[in-house]
Scaffold this active site. Structure first.
Site, PDB file in Angstrom:
ATOM      1  N   SER A 151       3.778   6.546   9.951  1.00 55.72           N
ATOM      2  CA  SER A 151       3.179   5.800   8.841  1.00 55.72           C
ATOM      3  C   SER A 151       4.134   4.971   8.008  1.00 55.72           C
ATOM      4  O   SER A 151       3.685   4.207   7.157  1.00 55.72           O
ATOM      5  CB  SER A 151       2.427   6.751   7.921  1.00 55.72           C
ATOM      6  OG  SER A 151       1.172   6.993   8.474  1.00 55.72           O
ATOM      7  N   LYS A 210       3.716   5.284  -2.675  1.00 58.23           N
ATOM      8  CA  LYS A 210       2.462   5.519  -1.944  1.00 58.23           C
ATOM      9  C   LYS A 210       1.606   6.502  -2.748  1.00 58.23           C
ATOM     10  O   LYS A 210       2.144   7.427  -3.375  1.00 58.23           O
ATOM     11  CB  LYS A 210       2.808   6.080  -0.559  1.00 58.23           C
ATOM     12  CG  LYS A 210       1.614   6.335   0.336  1.00 58.23           C
ATOM     13  CD  LYS A 210       2.086   6.768   1.722  1.00 58.23           C
ATOM     14  CE  LYS A 210       0.940   7.053   2.665  1.00 58.23           C
ATOM     15  NZ  LYS A 210       1.390   7.415   4.014  1.00 58.23           N
ATOM     16  N   SER A 252      -0.217   4.719   7.880  1.00 53.42           N
ATOM     17  CA  SER A 252      -1.074   4.800   6.713  1.00 53.42           C
ATOM     18  C   SER A 252      -0.446   4.214   5.453  1.00 53.42           C
ATOM     19  O   SER A 252      -1.154   3.930   4.490  1.00 53.42           O
ATOM     20  CB  SER A 252      -1.431   6.256   6.468  1.00 53.42           C
ATOM     21  OG  SER A 252      -0.261   6.994   6.165  1.00 53.42           O
TER      22      SER A 252
HETATM   23  N1  GLN Z   1      -1.241   7.045  12.398  1.00 54.41           N
HETATM   24  C1  GLN Z   1      -0.853   8.415  12.402  1.00 54.41           C
HETATM   25  C2  GLN Z   1      -2.017   9.280  12.026  1.00 54.41           C
HETATM   26  O1  GLN Z   1      -3.040   8.756  11.718  1.00 54.41           O
HETATM   27  C3  GLN Z   1       0.304   8.626  11.508  1.00 54.41           C
HETATM   28  C4  GLN Z   1      -0.035   8.913  10.106  1.00 54.41           C
HETATM   29  C5  GLN Z   1       1.124   9.215   9.250  1.00 54.41           C
HETATM   30  O2  GLN Z   1       2.278   9.084   9.663  1.00 54.41           O
HETATM   31  N2  GLN Z   1       0.833   9.643   8.027  1.00 54.41           N
HETATM   32  O3  GLN Z   1      -1.921  10.480  12.034  1.00 54.41           O
END
Ligand code: GLN
Length: 504
Positions: A183, A84, A159
């Site tokens: 994410s 990532k 994400s």
């Molecule tokens: N969707 C969650 C957020 O926007 C999780 C993001 C993540 O785990 N990096 O904070």
């Protein structure tokens, strides 16, 4: 690569791949060429943001030569991995999907990356993600949105959308993502692959670009539990460069998994099954935002578990509605502090008018460099930390976190595993939730809990919806019980899997 190999090469597990390498069926160079060709052919998915073509081929050649010379090979010899875009890889761009890190090259390896490379892995590229890992659909990236390979009109989740799609579409063997509130597990669910978020502190965060430091954890995407176990075993463990990394020894996940599988006679399987106590969160299954078909299929699944002898009990969990608000208060607060380092002075984007004076220089740099969602969260985080509102929001959310932690302890006094849906719906259409941040935040309903209390969670792609999309179930255990989580996951994948991860 010989043309025939393009048709013959297929990846099922790291173990089988390494056997094929040792038998000389394929070489690392042929394997990397296979993936590079696929990555180009599937460019429309927009999964990769930086591709290390030449270098991954050179590494492959080096590994091939070492293997052929009879040298001892690493445990990840020739394994093709994507990272990532928030995980630092020395001398390579790492940009967190953000304009503010334009042109930034990392000066060091993340500890996880260093450990992968030491064991002979090949890093093929960096994968697209929501800017600074903030999002649930991978639509907040400076590089544009990522497409779900099963339906390009749909989001892959976020994400770590690029990391999920890379494994889903066979663009690499396994990938690393990060999970602050889901994410890894949420995109794994949307894409029909496995996604593990380990216990907070199990994997060093050194070299992981911070979003919310008390929540962040590197996670792993893969196609089978064995591969996930092997990667976890390689990258987990104490790191003096991350004071929050745990000193607990790392068990041999992979050995326990394979030994257990060998030992599983019908009788021993029965006792393992009976000995495990599983809790299902009632309010999670009854939540109005849960897709009705997912609810029915999960209830049927619980029935199947029981008929196989598993002890499953529905328990009341009345804190569910506090979870998403507490998460978004605490993570935005931490983000507002973490992201203050991006000021255009030391690295990354700098406003074109550097003479604008202070504080305008910072304001312009940051206004130009950050995207809308990141700005929204910095503002929200600054607000909840501000003198007048600190008690009303930040302190309250901290209390919710503590209450959740205590409740979780009580649950694990009685149970070994918690089961819940991973996400309330299957992958949605791109653009469907972009104008409604609250609707988007609700997609994290079931995943943020594990981050708030620091426990490990995994999403297993067991089901297919009648809309054609896959969906998963989430299993969680107490902290540092990854071994039991992986063993349980293996059983479920072997006994209940009705969804096949396609070789696209
Ligand atoms: N969707 C969650 C957020 O926007 C999780 C993001 C993540 O785990 N990096 O904070």
């Amino acid at each position: 690569m010989h043309l025939l190999h393009y048709f013959l090469f297929s990846f099922s597990s790291i173990h089988e791949y390494q056997e094929a390498l040792n038998e000389g069926t394929f070489s690392c160079r042929e394997t990397v060429s296979f993936y590079l060709e696929r990555i180009h052919r599937m460019g429309h998915l927009n999964a990769f943001v930086h591709l290390y073509e030449k270098e991954s081929l050179q590494t492959a050649d080096k590994l091939d030569a070492e293997r052929r010379a009879g040298k001892k090979t690493g445990r990840l010899h020739g394994v093709v991995i994507g990272l990532k875009d928030v995980i630092c890889y020395k001398d390579h761009p790492t940009t967190a999907g953000s304009y503010i890190l334009e042109g930034f090259q990392s000066l060091y390896h993340a500890t996880a990356v260093e450990r992968l490379i030491q064991e002979g892995a090949i890093i093929i590229g960096h994968l697209n993600c929501d800017e600074f890992a903030m999002g649930s659909s991978n639509e907040n990236s400076i590089y544009g949105r990522v497409r779900n390979a099963l339906d390009p009109e749909k989001v892959p989740g976020g994400s770590s959308g690029g990391s999920a799609v890379a494994v889903q579409a066979s663009l690499c063997m396994v990938s690393l993502g990060s999970d602050t509130g889901g994410s890894v597990r949420q995109p794994a669910d949307f894409c029909g692959v496995i996604g593990l978020k380990p216990t907070y502190g199990r994997i060093s965060r050194y070299g992981l670009i911070a979003y919310a430091s008390s929540f962040d954890q590197i996670g792993i995407f893969g196609r089978n539990i064995e591969d996930i176990a092997l990667i976890l075993e390689t990258i987990a463990g104490f790191d003096p460069r991350d004071a929050t990394s745990s000193r607990r020894p790392v068990p041999s996940y992979i050995e326990s998994l394979t030994l257990k599988a060998q030992r599983l006679t019908p009788n021993s399987q029965r006792s393992a099954v009976n000995g495990r106590r599983i809790a299902v969160l009632k309010e999670a299954l009854e939540h109005p935002s849960l897709d009705p078909e997912i609810r029915v299929k999960l209830r049927d699944f619980i029935g199947d578990l029981r008929s196989k002898g598993y002890q499953v009990k529905e328990i009341s969990f009345d804190l569910l509605d506090f979870i998403v608000p507490a998460y978004y208060i605490l993570t935005t607060a931490e983000a507002s502090s973490n992201l203050s380092r991006f000021d255009g002075v030391r690295y990354g984007h700098r406003t074109s008018d550097p003479d604008s004076g202070f504080p305008e220089f910072y304001q312009e740099t940051r206004s130009e460099g950050f995207g809308k969602e990141v700005k929204r969260r910095i503002l929200l985080g600054t607000f909840v930390l501000s003198a007048g509102y600190y008690e009303a929001y930040f302190s309250k959310a901290q209390k919710v976190r503590r209450i959740l932690t205590e409740r979780t302890k009580l649950i694990f006094n009685e149970f070994d595993i918690i089961l819940s849906p991973t996400v309330p719906t299957t992958a949605f259409k791109s653009g469907e939730k972009s104008s409604d941040p609250v609707a988007m935040y609700l997609a994290d309903l079931y995943t943020v809990y594990a981050n708030l209390v620091g426990i490990p969670g995994i999403s297993l792609p067991l089901f297919t919806h009648t809309n054609g999309m896959p969906f998963g179930i989430q299993a969680m255990t107490n902290q540092f019980r990854e071994l039991s989580l992986l063993q349980f996951s293996n059983e479920l994948m072997q006994q209940f899997k009705s969804y096949e991860i396609p070789t696209l």
